[in-house]
Motif scaffolding. Structure first.
Motif, PDB file in Angstrom:
ATOM      1  N   MET A   1       0.825  -1.203   0.000  1.00  0.00           N
ATOM      2  CA  MET A   1       0.000   0.000   0.000  1.00  0.00           C
ATOM      3  C   MET A   1       0.864   1.259   0.000  1.00  0.00           C
ATOM      4  O   MET A   1       0.566   2.239  -0.684  1.00  0.00           O
ATOM      5  CB  MET A   1      -0.939   0.002   1.203  1.00  0.00           C
ATOM      6  CG  MET A   1      -2.002  -1.078   1.145  1.00  0.00           C
ATOM      7  SD  MET A   1      -3.115  -0.984   2.567  1.00  0.00           S
ATOM      8  CE  MET A   1      -4.281  -2.274   2.141  1.00  0.00           C
ATOM      9  N   MET A   2       1.926   1.238   0.753  1.00  0.00           N
ATOM     10  CA  MET A   2       2.832   2.392   0.770  1.00  0.00           C
ATOM     11  C   MET A   2       3.461   2.611  -0.596  1.00  0.00           C
ATOM     12  O   MET A   2       3.746   3.743  -0.987  1.00  0.00           O
ATOM     13  CB  MET A   2       3.908   2.189   1.833  1.00  0.00           C
ATOM     14  CG  MET A   2       3.374   2.240   3.256  1.00  0.00           C
ATOM     15  SD  MET A   2       4.610   1.828   4.529  1.00  0.00           S
ATOM     16  CE  MET A   2       5.748   3.197   4.356  1.00  0.00           C
ATOM     17  N   ALA A   3       3.616   1.523  -1.358  1.00  0.00           N
ATOM     18  CA  ALA A   3       4.219   1.627  -2.689  1.00  0.00           C
ATOM     19  C   ALA A   3       3.324   2.360  -3.670  1.00  0.00           C
ATOM     20  O   ALA A   3       3.821   2.891  -4.681  1.00  0.00           O
ATOM     21  CB  ALA A   3       4.554   0.233  -3.218  1.00  0.00           C
ATOM     22  N   VAL A   4       2.003   2.394  -3.435  1.00  0.00           N
ATOM     23  CA  VAL A   4       1.096   3.093  -4.345  1.00  0.00           C
ATOM     24  C   VAL A   4       0.664   4.447  -3.778  1.00  0.00           C
ATOM     25  O   VAL A   4      -0.237   5.095  -4.315  1.00  0.00           O
ATOM     26  CB  VAL A   4      -0.146   2.242  -4.678  1.00  0.00           C
ATOM     27  CG1 VAL A   4       0.265   0.961  -5.366  1.00  0.00           C
ATOM     28  CG2 VAL A   4      -0.977   1.938  -3.433  1.00  0.00           C
ATOM     29  N   ALA A   5       1.307   4.878  -2.691  1.00  0.00           N
ATOM     30  CA  ALA A   5       0.991   6.182  -2.101  1.00  0.00           C
ATOM     31  C   ALA A   5       1.714   7.285  -2.857  1.00  0.00           C
ATOM     32  O   ALA A   5       2.930   7.217  -3.051  1.00  0.00           O
ATOM     33  CB  ALA A   5       1.405   6.196  -0.626  1.00  0.00           C
ATOM     34  N   GLN A   6       0.986   8.279  -3.307  1.00  0.00           N
ATOM     35  CA  GLN A   6       1.555   9.456  -3.953  1.00  0.00           C
ATOM     36  C   GLN A   6       1.336  10.632  -3.009  1.00  0.00           C
ATOM     37  O   GLN A   6       0.231  11.139  -2.877  1.00  0.00           O
ATOM     38  CB  GLN A   6       0.874   9.704  -5.303  1.00  0.00           C
ATOM     39  CG  GLN A   6       0.985   8.546  -6.275  1.00  0.00           C
ATOM     40  CD  GLN A   6       2.412   8.300  -6.721  1.00  0.00           C
ATOM     41  OE1 GLN A   6       3.191   9.242  -6.919  1.00  0.00           O
ATOM     42  NE2 GLN A   6       2.775   7.034  -6.888  1.00  0.00           N
ATOM     43  N   MET A   7       2.408  11.079  -2.354  1.00  0.00           N
ATOM     44  CA  MET A   7       2.246  12.007  -1.244  1.00  0.00           C
ATOM     45  C   MET A   7       2.201  13.476  -1.661  1.00  0.00           C
ATOM     46  O   MET A   7       1.621  14.306  -1.008  1.00  0.00           O
ATOM     47  CB  MET A   7       3.356  11.782  -0.212  1.00  0.00           C
ATOM     48  CG  MET A   7       3.162  10.479   0.557  1.00  0.00           C
ATOM     49  SD  MET A   7       1.611  10.420   1.482  1.00  0.00           S
ATOM     50  CE  MET A   7       0.511   9.542   0.351  1.00  0.00           C
ATOM     51  N   GLY A   8       2.866  13.851  -2.732  1.00  0.00           N
ATOM     52  CA  GLY A   8       2.760  15.225  -3.208  1.00  0.00           C
ATOM     53  C   GLY A   8       3.206  16.253  -2.186  1.00  0.00           C
ATOM     54  O   GLY A   8       4.167  16.058  -1.436  1.00  0.00           O
ATOM     55  N   ASN A   9       2.449  17.365  -2.113  1.00  0.00           N
ATOM     56  CA  ASN A   9       2.752  18.466  -1.210  1.00  0.00           C
ATOM     57  C   ASN A   9       2.199  18.143   0.176  1.00  0.00           C
ATOM     58  O   ASN A   9       0.985  18.083   0.370  1.00  0.00           O
ATOM     59  CB  ASN A   9       2.128  19.753  -1.760  1.00  0.00           C
ATOM     60  CG  ASN A   9       2.376  20.960  -0.856  1.00  0.00           C
ATOM     61  OD1 ASN A   9       3.116  20.893   0.122  1.00  0.00           O
ATOM     62  ND2 ASN A   9       1.754  22.079  -1.199  1.00  0.00           N
ATOM     63  N   LEU A  10       3.067  17.964   1.159  1.00  0.00           N
ATOM     64  CA  LEU A  10       2.645  17.607   2.512  1.00  0.00           C
ATOM     65  C   LEU A  10       2.448  18.823   3.421  1.00  0.00           C
ATOM     66  O   LEU A  10       2.048  18.664   4.572  1.00  0.00           O
ATOM     67  CB  LEU A  10       3.667  16.662   3.146  1.00  0.00           C
ATOM     68  CG  LEU A  10       3.762  15.259   2.532  1.00  0.00           C
ATOM     69  CD1 LEU A  10       4.812  14.440   3.266  1.00  0.00           C
ATOM     70  CD2 LEU A  10       2.419  14.548   2.577  1.00  0.00           C
ATOM     71  N   CYS A  11       2.710  20.018   2.906  1.00  0.00           N
ATOM     72  CA  CYS A  11       2.597  21.208   3.766  1.00  0.00           C
ATOM     73  C   CYS A  11       1.164  21.466   4.230  1.00  0.00           C
ATOM     74  O   CYS A  11       0.958  21.807   5.405  1.00  0.00           O
ATOM     75  CB  CYS A  11       3.171  22.428   3.053  1.00  0.00           C
ATOM     76  SG  CYS A  11       4.982  22.346   2.884  1.00  0.00           S
ATOM     77  N   PRO A  12       0.138  21.322   3.387  1.00  0.00           N
ATOM     78  CA  PRO A  12      -1.226  21.492   3.914  1.00  0.00           C
ATOM     79  C   PRO A  12      -1.559  20.479   5.012  1.00  0.00           C
ATOM     80  O   PRO A  12      -2.213  20.823   5.996  1.00  0.00           O
ATOM     81  CB  PRO A  12      -2.107  21.294   2.669  1.00  0.00           C
ATOM     82  CG  PRO A  12      -1.236  21.713   1.526  1.00  0.00           C
ATOM     83  CD  PRO A  12       0.132  21.225   1.910  1.00  0.00           C
ATOM     84  N   PHE A  13      -1.093  19.241   4.859  1.00  0.00           N
ATOM     85  CA  PHE A  13      -1.320  18.225   5.892  1.00  0.00           C
ATOM     86  C   PHE A  13      -0.572  18.609   7.170  1.00  0.00           C
ATOM     87  O   PHE A  13      -1.109  18.475   8.277  1.00  0.00           O
ATOM     88  CB  PHE A  13      -0.851  16.856   5.397  1.00  0.00           C
ATOM     89  CG  PHE A  13      -1.181  15.717   6.322  1.00  0.00           C
ATOM     90  CD1 PHE A  13      -2.340  14.978   6.144  1.00  0.00           C
ATOM     91  CD2 PHE A  13      -0.347  15.380   7.379  1.00  0.00           C
ATOM     92  CE1 PHE A  13      -2.661  13.921   6.997  1.00  0.00           C
ATOM     93  CE2 PHE A  13      -0.646  14.339   8.234  1.00  0.00           C
ATOM     94  CZ  PHE A  13      -1.811  13.599   8.040  1.00  0.00           C
TER      95      PHE A  13
END
Length: 469
Positions: free
Chosen positions: A29-41
């Protein structure tokens, strides 16, 4: 953060098997995670977790997210399992999960309803199966509009998308509609086609452009189109809506997405102001804005009968009823048949003046002084009985606008129509179908709706909501 979080406990829970077949490891599952911009999170979620504060997660979706076709939708849909994981004891405070999904509500309608998420710290978007009815080429534009609308809310919520696929029934009617002469059979007779697999990729064009995090159920289950898993039917059961096993796996997948963002957010440098939101100032499209940013009137049917209270009703004609005609899909429904209309108006005299006066729904509304606007949301469907109505204000029937509930597309959706006194310089997605009419004036009015035609031996039209400004 660590005083309020037990990541080991969360990871143990996520590693717990949920089914002998329909399951996946945390690593996959972590392999298909696309995290992008984490600043809003980091700004919205991580900071609250550091302080041990409650968190509000809202879910935007359609019929899959509602739990359509499940035996017990509220208990078995993925949002319920996700909420259970979020509140399983790994965090010291409450994580509130609000499922705001609306069946038959697609991205082109949601773009003008994002005000529902003003209280969200995180919005999870689950619309991918709804995308099957669109020209895939327009999806990047539609999702660009949705992302900008959500990102521009006063609360600037963090975002996470779930992207999926679907398979077809074990007969050809539905797959022929979406993928004529271009489908394949596998996995105990389940049908699938490239369109149902590729719609995912057109949405991710917008997600990647704005670096929005997403989790891909499709890439987890079926990463290569030419090589579907031999047990694909277990991960999507060949219906428009997946079964309870798929919902459990989706909940687990999104929980992993949340965990991964939480794990990495504290390491992210967010001093660059352009990273505080997903859409930077240089990327803003100024035509993407609501026609009614501050509504004077909002009436909306929801999945509960008490939503009738949002409608300020002046009069209800004989053939109008507020009820659910399908799986908690409430609305004001006008229904009649040819025999009844013939008895009132004579053969071929349907919706004569006598019928119109007896079968009109009248709603009290208020409009503002600058550019009076009325927006109506109603059902569009392929059912043969779906007809058209006339809509007018007060006694101005001669200026009525006709709204047709029938179309040829093989599915039912919520449709948006905007009535205004002048052409609006706004993205067309924000107004839906647009009608310019002089009958709109500031102040208090009565909005009237009655039938306009008799499409078959039966007639039906369904109002879902009214907004004015």
């Amino acid at each position: 953060m660590m005083q309020h979080v037990n990541m080991t406990k969360l990871l143990e829970l996520l590693n717990h098997p949920i089914d002998d077949v329909v399951d996946a490891s945390v690593e996959s599952m972590m392999a298909v995670a696309q995290m992008g911009n984490l600043c809003p999170f980091k700004r919205k979620i991580f900071t609250k977790i550091q302080n041990g504060e409650p968190i509000d997660i809202h879910i935007l979706g359609g019929s899959v997210t509602v739990g359509a076709d499940l035996r017990n939708p509220k208990a078995e849909r993925w949002s319920t399992h996700f909420e259970q994981i979020m509140n399983s004891g790994w965090y010291s405070n409450r994580i509130n999960v609000h499922n705001q999904a609306i069946a038959a509500c697609n991205v082109n309608i949601w773009v003008d309803m994002v005000s529902k998420f003003k209280g969200a710290d995180l919005v999870i978007v689950d619309l991918s199966v709804n995308d099957q009815g669109f020209d895939l080429q327009v999806l990047p534009h539609y999702y660009t509009t949705l992302i900008q609308q959500l990102d521009s809310l006063p609360n600037h919520p963090a975002l996470m998308f779930q992207q999926a696929f679907r398979s077809g029934q074990r007969e050809q009617r539905e797959v022929q509609v979406h993928c004529p002469n271009d489908y394949t059979t596998c996995c105990e007779g389940v049908l699938f086609c490239r369109r149902w697999w590729e719609m995912h990729d057109f949405v991710t064009i917008a997600l990647k452009k704005f670096h929005v995090p997403y989790m891909s159920y499709r890439n987890l289950v079926w990463p290569e189109y030419e090589h579907p898993a031999s047990n694909l039917n277990q991960f999507w059961n060949g219906l428009s809506h997946p079964d309870y096993k798929a919902h459990k796996l989706m909940a687990k997948l999104l929980s992993v997405g949340f965990m991964v963002q939480l794990k990495h957010a504290h390491k992210v440098d967010c001093d660059d102001t352009s990273k505080q939101q997903y859409v930077s100032s240089s990327q803003l499209d100024n035509t993407i804005r609501s026609a009614c940013p501050s509504p004077l009137v909002t009436m909306m049917a929801k999945d509960v009968p008490t939503s009738i209270s949002t409608f300020n009703v002046s009069a209800v004609g004989d053939y109008w009823r507020f009820y659910s005609d399908s799986k908690n899909k409430f609305g004001w429904i006008l229904e009649t048949n040819k025999t009844s209309m013939d008895s009132e108006c004579g053969a071929n005299g349907h919706w004569c003046e006598n019928a119109r006066s007896r079968h009109t729904l009248a709603l009290k509304i208020v409009m503002g002084s600058e550019t009076p606007i009325v927006q109506l949301r109603f059902l569009r469907s392929y059912s043969p009985e779906m007809g058209a109505v006339k809509v007018w204000l007060d006694d101005k029937y001669n200026e009525a606008v006709e709204l047709n509930g029938k179309w040829d597309s093989p599915y039912s959706v919520m449709n948006l129509v905007t009535l205004s006194t002048k052409k609006l310089e706004i993205n067309s997605l924000m107004v839906g179908e647009s009608h310019v009419t002089a009958m709109l004036t500031p102040g208090e009015h009565v909005l009237r709706i009655t039938g306009a035609n008799m499409p078959s031996d039966k007639f039906k039209w369904k109002l879902l909501g009214v907004t004015t400004c």
